[in-house]
Write a protein that holds these residues in place. Structure first.
Motif, PDB file in Angstrom:
ATOM      1  N   UNK A 199       0.816  -1.209   0.000  1.00 52.55           N
ATOM      2  CA  UNK A 199       0.000   0.000   0.000  1.00 52.55           C
ATOM      3  C   UNK A 199       0.854   1.267   0.000  1.00 52.55           C
ATOM      4  N   UNK A 200       1.978   1.219   0.712  1.00 50.39           N
ATOM      5  CA  UNK A 200       2.844   2.388   0.836  1.00 50.39           C
ATOM      6  C   UNK A 200       4.295   1.904   0.918  1.00 50.39           C
ATOM      7  N   UNK A 201       4.957   1.761  -0.226  1.00 51.78           N
ATOM      8  CA  UNK A 201       6.336   1.259  -0.235  1.00 51.78           C
ATOM      9  C   UNK A 201       7.275   2.149   0.591  1.00 51.78           C
ATOM     10  N   UNK A 202       8.196   1.512   1.318  1.00 50.55           N
ATOM     11  CA  UNK A 202       9.166   2.237   2.126  1.00 50.55           C
ATOM     12  C   UNK A 202       8.602   2.799   3.417  1.00 50.55           C
ATOM     13  N   UNK A 218       7.851   7.634   4.584  1.00 47.76           N
ATOM     14  CA  UNK A 218       8.498   6.620   3.753  1.00 47.76           C
ATOM     15  C   UNK A 218       9.974   6.955   3.625  1.00 47.76           C
ATOM     16  N   UNK A 219      10.774   5.921   3.398  1.00 47.33           N
ATOM     17  CA  UNK A 219      12.219   6.106   3.259  1.00 47.33           C
ATOM     18  C   UNK A 219      12.565   6.973   2.048  1.00 47.33           C
ATOM     19  N   UNK A 220      11.844   6.791   0.960  1.00 45.54           N
ATOM     20  CA  UNK A 220      12.247   7.462  -0.281  1.00 45.54           C
ATOM     21  C   UNK A 220      11.897   8.946  -0.326  1.00 45.54           C
ATOM     22  N   UNK A 221      10.865   9.381   0.395  1.00 45.87           N
ATOM     23  CA  UNK A 221      10.456  10.783   0.320  1.00 45.87           C
ATOM     24  C   UNK A 221      10.802  11.582   1.566  1.00 45.87           C
ATOM     25  N   UNK A 222      10.875  10.921   2.688  1.00 46.88           N
ATOM     26  CA  UNK A 222      11.076  11.587   3.974  1.00 46.88           C
ATOM     27  C   UNK A 222      10.061  12.696   4.216  1.00 46.88           C
ATOM     28  N   UNK A 223       8.870  12.490   3.726  1.00 50.48           N
ATOM     29  CA  UNK A 223       7.778  13.413   3.990  1.00 50.48           C
ATOM     30  C   UNK A 223       6.824  12.767   4.976  1.00 50.48           C
ATOM     31  N   UNK A 224       6.290  13.555   5.870  1.00 55.52           N
ATOM     32  CA  UNK A 224       5.298  13.051   6.812  1.00 55.52           C
ATOM     33  C   UNK A 224       3.942  13.057   6.118  1.00 55.52           C
ATOM     34  N   UNK A 225       3.235  11.947   6.237  1.00 55.33           N
ATOM     35  CA  UNK A 225       1.913  11.799   5.629  1.00 55.33           C
ATOM     36  C   UNK A 225       0.896  11.673   6.767  1.00 55.33           C
ATOM     37  N   UNK A 226      -0.087  12.551   6.794  1.00 60.79           N
ATOM     38  CA  UNK A 226      -1.124  12.516   7.823  1.00 60.79           C
ATOM     39  C   UNK A 226      -2.207  11.554   7.354  1.00 60.79           C
TER      40      UNK A 226
END
Length: 186
Positions: free
Chosen positions: A117-120, A141-149
């Protein structure tokens, strides 16, 4: 303190603060300690759950949440009427467990998100004010380093703490639904 390198804190009653500790890295179980809030900086004041009672010996701390517990957060949820532990399992993804009391027993895992569903995926943390039927949390996620709410509906996820069966990921059962994606204004 090798088993208390990463911690999740939960306020308790009568001035107690509970600390779930895991070893450094992402490959160990969680153990439980407690301390009176006014003594939080005094390591000699901590007590450790040994599986049946509280003791002053850190080496006696028993596993309360088994497996590979990573980026743990724990809180009470009044909809489930249980404590909820959320963490990243390196194999399963983002999981929750439920318990009637912090000492356990803790239920089996319920996978909220897996790598299909959400790689990394890693680092799911519950919002401290999240309560009720909808559990709000952040993940990254490891690849984006963005926080997802994110938010998940807990309807149908109530599980007895003594139910130790692990549940399959929603992508495996066909129950996964993406309801909406919102992007903040730039």
């Amino acid at each position: 303190n090798e088993n208390f390198q990463q911690s999740a804190f939960v306020p308790g009653q009568d001035g107690w603060i509970y600390e779930f500790g895991t070893p450094s890295g992402r490959f160990g179980p969680a153990r439980l300690a407690r301390v009176q809030g006014a003594q939080i900086n005094d390591l000699a004041a901590y007590e450790y759950w040994n599986g049946s009672t509280w003791v002053p010996d850190i080496t006696a701390a028993a596993e309360v949440i088994p497996g590979n517990v990573s980026e743990l957060s724990v809180q009470w949820n009044n909809y489930l009427n249980k404590f909820v532990a959320m963490y990243t399992d390196p194999v399963k993804g983002l999981v929750i467990r439920q318990a009637d009391q912090l000492e356990g027993p803790w239920s089996g895992t319920q996978t909220l998100l897996n790598v299909a569903m959400l790689p990394g995926l890693y680092g799911g943390f519950m919002h401290p004010k999240s309560d009720g039927q909808y559990l709000h949390f952040v993940a990254t996620t490891w690849n984006r380093y963005n926080v997802i709410y994110m938010r998940t509906d807990l309807d149908g996820l109530q599980m007895a703490a003594t139910d130790s069966l692990d549940r399959p990921a929603p992508t495996d059962t066909g129950d996964a639904q993406l309801l909406r994606i919102e992007h903040p204004d730039e």
